[in-house]
Enzyme design. Sequence first.
Site, PDB file in Angstrom:
ATOM      1  N   ASP A   1     -13.007  -4.271  -0.356  1.00 55.69           N
ATOM      2  CA  ASP A   1     -12.529  -5.592  -0.772  1.00 55.69           C
ATOM      3  C   ASP A   1     -13.466  -6.290  -1.756  1.00 55.69           C
ATOM      4  O   ASP A   1     -13.007  -6.944  -2.696  1.00 55.69           O
ATOM      5  CB  ASP A   1     -12.349  -6.500   0.448  1.00 55.69           C
TER       6      ASP A   1
ATOM      7  N   GLY B   1     -11.506 -11.961   7.423  1.00 56.80           N
ATOM      8  CA  GLY B   1     -12.119 -10.731   6.909  1.00 56.80           C
ATOM      9  C   GLY B   1     -12.120 -10.641   5.402  1.00 56.80           C
ATOM     10  O   GLY B   1     -13.112 -10.231   4.797  1.00 56.80           O
TER      11      GLY B   1
ATOM     12  N   SER C   1       0.805  -1.227   0.000  1.00 58.90           N
ATOM     13  CA  SER C   1       0.000   0.000   0.000  1.00 58.90           C
ATOM     14  C   SER C   1       0.837   1.275   0.000  1.00 58.90           C
ATOM     15  O   SER C   1       0.532   2.211  -0.740  1.00 58.90           O
ATOM     16  CB  SER C   1      -0.964  -0.003   1.191  1.00 58.90           C
TER      17      SER C   1
ATOM     18  N   LYS D   1      -9.529  -6.758  10.415  1.00 56.92           N
ATOM     19  CA  LYS D   1     -10.662  -6.296   9.616  1.00 56.92           C
ATOM     20  C   LYS D   1     -11.992  -6.435  10.346  1.00 56.92           C
ATOM     21  O   LYS D   1     -12.924  -5.661  10.088  1.00 56.92           O
ATOM     22  CB  LYS D   1     -10.701  -7.040   8.275  1.00 56.92           C
TER      23      LYS D   1
END
Length: 461
Positions: free
Chosen positions: A105, A130, A18, A68
Site C-alpha cells: 500500500d 490499515g 482485484s 489488514k
Amino acid sequence: MTRPYAEVIGDPIAQSKSPLIHGFWLEALRIDAEYRHKHVTADELPAYFAERKADPAWRGCNITMPHKLAALDHVSDPGNVRGTIGAINTVFRNQAGDCIGTNTDAAGFWAPIDDLDIAGQPVTVIGAGGAARAILFALSRMGVGPVTILNRNPLKGAALLSTFGLKGQALPIGPAAPPSRLLVNASVLGMAGQPPLDIDLGALEPDSLVYDIVYSPARNRSAQNGTRARSRNRRWLGDADRASRRRVRDIVPRGTTARSRRRTPRVADEMIIGLTGSIGMGKSAVAAMFADEAVPVFDADATVHRLQGVGGRLVPAIETAFPGTTTNGAVDRAKLGAAVFGDDAAIKRLEAIVHPAVGEERAAFLAQHAGERVVFDVPLLFETGGDRNVDVIVVVSAAPDVQRARVLARPGMSAEKFAAILARQTPDAEKRARADHVINTDTSFDATRAQVRAVLASLEI
C-alpha cells in the site's frame, strides 16, 4: 488437478476490482490459474487462513478492509511489517511454503503522486485504519509538513501521528477540510454501500490535490465538493501494479512465464538505472562513480547493513529466526553467515526477512527523489526479479581470474565460500547478455570512470 489460485478477502468484498485486474494479466500471459474474491468476516478469519494454508493450490491473497491489521496474527512477519506500517495487504507463500505477510500500500499510494512536491507542505488524511497506516508511513518518508488526521476517534489518529513520528493534529471529521496541499481520503466513506463523505473542500488552494483511495464508485462525491482543487483517483492503480506483479509472480512456479516488461517512467526526467554485478566485479566502486556524477544511488547492501546494525529494525527478527547471531544490539554478520552457509532453507528464511524491508526503504528513496534519474545498486537484481522494476540495466563485469583474485583476497573468504556464492548468483555471461550496458572493471579507475560517463551520456543525463 486443481488449478493454482489466489484471491482477495474482505468484508465487504463485492466492490473489489482485484479479480478484474489480476484476471486480465493471467489471461494476457496465458497462465492457467485464477484469481478470486472471497467474503471473509472477522470471526471467520482464523479458520480462513487455517484452511488455505492446508490447500496446496492456494498461492496467497490480497487483503482489504477490515482485516489488514488482524491478518498479521495469522501469517509470518519476517520483515517486521507489524513494527513499521503495522498492517498487511498481501500474503504469499515463499519457496519453503511459509505464508508471509507484506504491504504494497505504501508504495502504491506514492506511485501516482511521485511528481507532486509536498515537502514541508500541510497534508490531511481522513481515516485511521490499515490503509491510513500505510499512507502515513509513506508520508513520514516524504518530508511533508504538519499532518491533520480526521477520524471518528481522534485519539486513534493522535496515536498514529506518534507512531510514525509526524507532527500535526488529530481531529474528529467535521464539515470542512483544513487548508492542505494534499488531502487523502483513506477511509471507507464514499465507497459503494458505505455512508457518504460530505466534507467542504473550499479551504483548499487551486493547486491542492484531493486523493481518494475509494475506487467504487469511480467518482466519490467528496472529490466533487471542492471545485477549485484537483482530484486524483489512481491510488489503486499504483498499488495494483505492485500487487499484481506479486500475485502473478507467485501464483505459478518460476520459469513458466516470460519475463515481464520493464517499468515505464512516469515523468520525462525519471529513470531507474539498475546496477548489478557478481561478487568481486567492482560494482561498489562503479556505484560510487555514478554518485560522483551527481546521480542519486540506492545502495541495497548499505541499506541491509543499516537495518542489521545497532538498533536496526531487522535485528529482533533475525535474532528470533537465528538465535545467537546478534551481539550488542546488532547482527554479527560472521555468525549470521555461519548460520546460513550451505543451508538453502535458512537462506530463504533470511531473505524473507530482509527483502521486504529493503523494498520499503527503496520506496522511500524513490519518494525522496521523485522525478529524478537514479541508480539502484542491487547485487541480486536478476535473481530477485528486480530487473522488471528498472528502465535500464548496467552490469559490472571483469575477467574471471581478476574476479577470483579480488574475492579470495577478502578477509575470511575461502575458495569453498566463493564457489557457494557464485552458485547462488546468475552467471556473469547471462548477466552480460541481459544488460543494456556492460562496464568492465579489469582496467584502470580512469578507464572505468570513462565508461560510466559514456553510459550516462548515452542516456542523455
